[in-house]
Design a protein around this motif. Structure first.
Motif, short mmCIF file in Angstrom:
data_model
loop_
_atom_site.label_atom_id
_atom_site.label_comp_id
_atom_site.label_asym_id
_atom_site.label_seq_id
_atom_site.Cartn_x
_atom_site.Cartn_y
_atom_site.Cartn_z
N THR A 32 14.86 -7.08 -22.87
CA THR A 32 15.12 -7.00 -21.42
C THR A 32 13.82 -7.14 -20.63
O THR A 32 12.85 -6.44 -20.91
N HIS A 122 -4.01 -16.52 -9.49
CA HIS A 122 -2.58 -16.47 -9.86
C HIS A 122 -2.44 -16.49 -11.39
O HIS A 122 -1.67 -15.73 -11.98
N ILE A 128 -1.93 -10.91 -17.04
CA ILE A 128 -2.04 -9.44 -17.11
C ILE A 128 -0.66 -8.81 -16.90
O ILE A 128 -0.28 -7.86 -17.59
N HIS A 129 0.09 -9.36 -15.94
CA HIS A 129 1.45 -8.85 -15.66
C HIS A 129 2.34 -8.94 -16.90
O HIS A 129 2.99 -7.97 -17.28
N GLY A 132 1.55 -6.51 -19.60
CA GLY A 132 2.11 -5.19 -19.30
C GLY A 132 3.51 -5.04 -19.87
O GLY A 132 3.89 -3.98 -20.38
N VAL A 136 5.35 -2.30 -23.03
CA VAL A 136 6.59 -1.51 -23.06
C VAL A 136 7.37 -1.83 -24.33
O VAL A 136 7.84 -0.94 -25.04
N ARG A 139 6.03 -0.15 -27.44
CA ARG A 139 6.43 1.25 -27.59
C ARG A 139 7.89 1.34 -28.03
O ARG A 139 8.25 2.25 -28.78
N GLY B 33 7.12 3.67 -22.77
CA GLY B 33 5.97 2.83 -22.46
C GLY B 33 5.17 3.36 -21.28
O GLY B 33 5.67 4.16 -20.48
N ILE B 128 -2.28 -4.35 -12.25
CA ILE B 128 -1.39 -5.48 -12.58
C ILE B 128 -0.66 -5.20 -13.89
O ILE B 128 0.54 -5.47 -14.03
N HIS B 129 -1.38 -4.63 -14.86
CA HIS B 129 -0.79 -4.30 -16.16
C HIS B 129 0.37 -3.31 -15.99
O HIS B 129 1.47 -3.52 -16.52
N ILE B 131 2.11 -2.70 -13.31
CA ILE B 131 3.21 -3.31 -12.54
C ILE B 131 4.08 -4.16 -13.47
O ILE B 131 5.31 -4.23 -13.31
N GLY B 132 3.46 -4.77 -14.48
CA GLY B 132 4.24 -5.52 -15.48
C GLY B 132 5.24 -4.60 -16.18
O GLY B 132 6.37 -5.01 -16.46
N GLN B 133 4.84 -3.37 -16.42
CA GLN B 133 5.76 -2.40 -17.04
C GLN B 133 6.93 -2.08 -16.11
O GLN B 133 8.09 -2.02 -16.54
N SER B 135 8.28 -4.03 -14.08
CA SER B 135 9.20 -5.17 -14.05
C SER B 135 10.22 -5.09 -15.19
O SER B 135 11.37 -5.49 -15.02
N VAL B 136 9.81 -4.58 -16.34
CA VAL B 136 10.76 -4.41 -17.46
C VAL B 136 11.77 -3.31 -17.13
O VAL B 136 12.98 -3.48 -17.27
N TRP B 137 11.27 -2.18 -16.64
CA TRP B 137 12.17 -1.06 -16.32
C TRP B 137 13.14 -1.45 -15.22
O TRP B 137 14.29 -0.98 -15.19
N ARG B 139 14.49 -4.39 -14.73
CA ARG B 139 15.59 -5.15 -15.36
C ARG B 139 16.49 -4.22 -16.15
O ARG B 139 17.70 -4.44 -16.23
N GLU B 140 15.90 -3.18 -16.74
CA GLU B 140 16.71 -2.21 -17.51
C GLU B 140 17.75 -1.53 -16.63
O GLU B 140 18.83 -1.20 -17.10
N ALA B 148 5.63 -11.07 -9.04
CA ALA B 148 4.21 -10.81 -9.35
C ALA B 148 3.34 -12.01 -8.97
O ALA B 148 2.14 -12.01 -9.22
N ASN B 149 3.95 -13.01 -8.36
CA ASN B 149 3.18 -14.21 -8.01
C ASN B 149 2.06 -13.90 -7.02
O ASN B 149 2.31 -13.29 -5.99
#
Lengths: 158, 158
Positions: A32, A122, A128-129, A132, A136, A139, B33, B128-129, B131-133, B135-137, B139-140, B148-149
């Protein structure tokens, strides 16, 4: 700018090592968020990084899909191939290129004007995004992720 | 450097808007995570960004914990408070500060010498790292994450 690319490349190498001791089915499993998987994310990062550099240089872009890169080795090969081009461009980066203009056609048909500096930031933030997201998923499968610390990777000579 | 901070601040504002229409229990829920939750991550990003700037300036650091910031409003208040200091420092950033040195005591008792430029890049990549996490949560819980652009956020004047 170069330092942030060096950071991303170093982090990527550490993720390849991390992947090396994880079963392929976990690397390919659809998850996901993001582009939906660990190896697919690494493929996507490499593809996007290289594509932007090619676009700025007015050179042809890569059109293959992840379906042809279903192993760690295949992804690492692609990275090695693409990194030559990216590295050549990034390591020759001059401050004066910052405000070079690039025009892009938006999906709605209008034109967007970007600076080269914007495109490079960009690209850096993009990786990096996505890394991240890997942290997750790492883990989720019970493994410690690669450290995302910029500090401590020996990127500068103090 | 300033552009990357502007990017992070813009993305953070968009995440606050995103949080505004998500039930508090989802924002506080402990997840796999990172630091383990959506609001906790935003608190952590603010805390770390401000702390590094304070450390470089030789000023006292913040010692409170997330337990006192269990609502979106409380986190946004903290952000508004801290951002004044961070913005003042970052917007006055001069190229000459890049190689200013800072010494940090490592956990093992040895000293590490860092440049200010390294610390600022570390801070940028840190957000940024994380914030990537998010983005997964996102969607969950079935919600589209904030983009993130870097491109398209109106960060430069072309």
């Amino acid at each position: 700018m170069k330092l942030l690319f060096n950071y991303n490349w170093a982090v990527r190498e550490e993720w390849y090592e991390w992947c090396g001791v994880v079963p392929l089915e976990e690397l390919l499993k659809v998850r996901t968020g993001g582009v939906g998987g660990i190896l697919h994310t690494l493929f996507h990062i490499i593809d996007v990084e290289w594509s932007w550099i090619r676009i700025l240089q007015g050179k042809p872009d890569f059109q293959e899909g992840f379906k042809d890169y279903q192993s760690l080795e295949r992804v690492k090969e692609l990275d090695a191939l693409f990194k030559k081009d990216v590295e050549e461009f990034v390591l020759s980066w001059e401050d004066g290129w910052e405000n070079n203009l690039f025009q892009e056609l938006r999906e709605d048909g209008t034109m967007e004007t970007l600076t080269w500096g914007e495109v490079l930031r960009h690209t850096v933030a993009h990786e990096i995004h996505h890394i991240g997201q890997l942290s997750v998923w790492s883990r989720e499968i019970g493994k410690k992720p690669v450290s995302a610390n910029f500090i401590g990777k020996g990127l500068t000579n103090n």
